[in-house]
Motif scaffolding. Sequence first.
Motif: not given
Length: 158
Positions: A54-56, A86-87, A119-122
């Motif tokens: 999951v990436s911003g 992972l960032a 998982l699309t939310q922040s």
Amino acid sequence: RPGLSPVTALARWNEMLCGHTIRGMFVTAIIGRIVLSRRTVEFASAGHCAPFHVSGEHGPVELKLRGSPPLGILPELPAHSQSTTLAPGDWMVVYTDGLSESFNAEEVPLDPAGIARILTQSFRTPADVVDALNLGELNHRQQAEPSDDLTVLVFGFK
């Protein structure tokens, strides 16, 4: 053991189980190794659900791991691994099929697409990710009874 690759660990685990499982029973597994200095995670899978990165920047991406069959079925497993970096603010989400195979009253599974929607939310913390997945699974299932156990592991780097 330190330095043991996920592929080697799965192969050794498979050797221990092969020939000792009950007919029709098997074990799925996903093993990862984190390299902190590079912020990478290397995975190997034996019949387990594919994790999500999951990436911003890119949102949730299901990591389609080239896996092998569950442990204990074949004497030798094909050796496949995959790495991802992972960032800061990214999350790795690993889960059991109790999440993807959560069925509602109409017998429709939550499935990976449903997980991706959740998982699309922040998220600020790993606990936020787990809470969102638990709530999403409960909302999907509505009044239906759970059909399997559910485990979720979430981690990332600051």
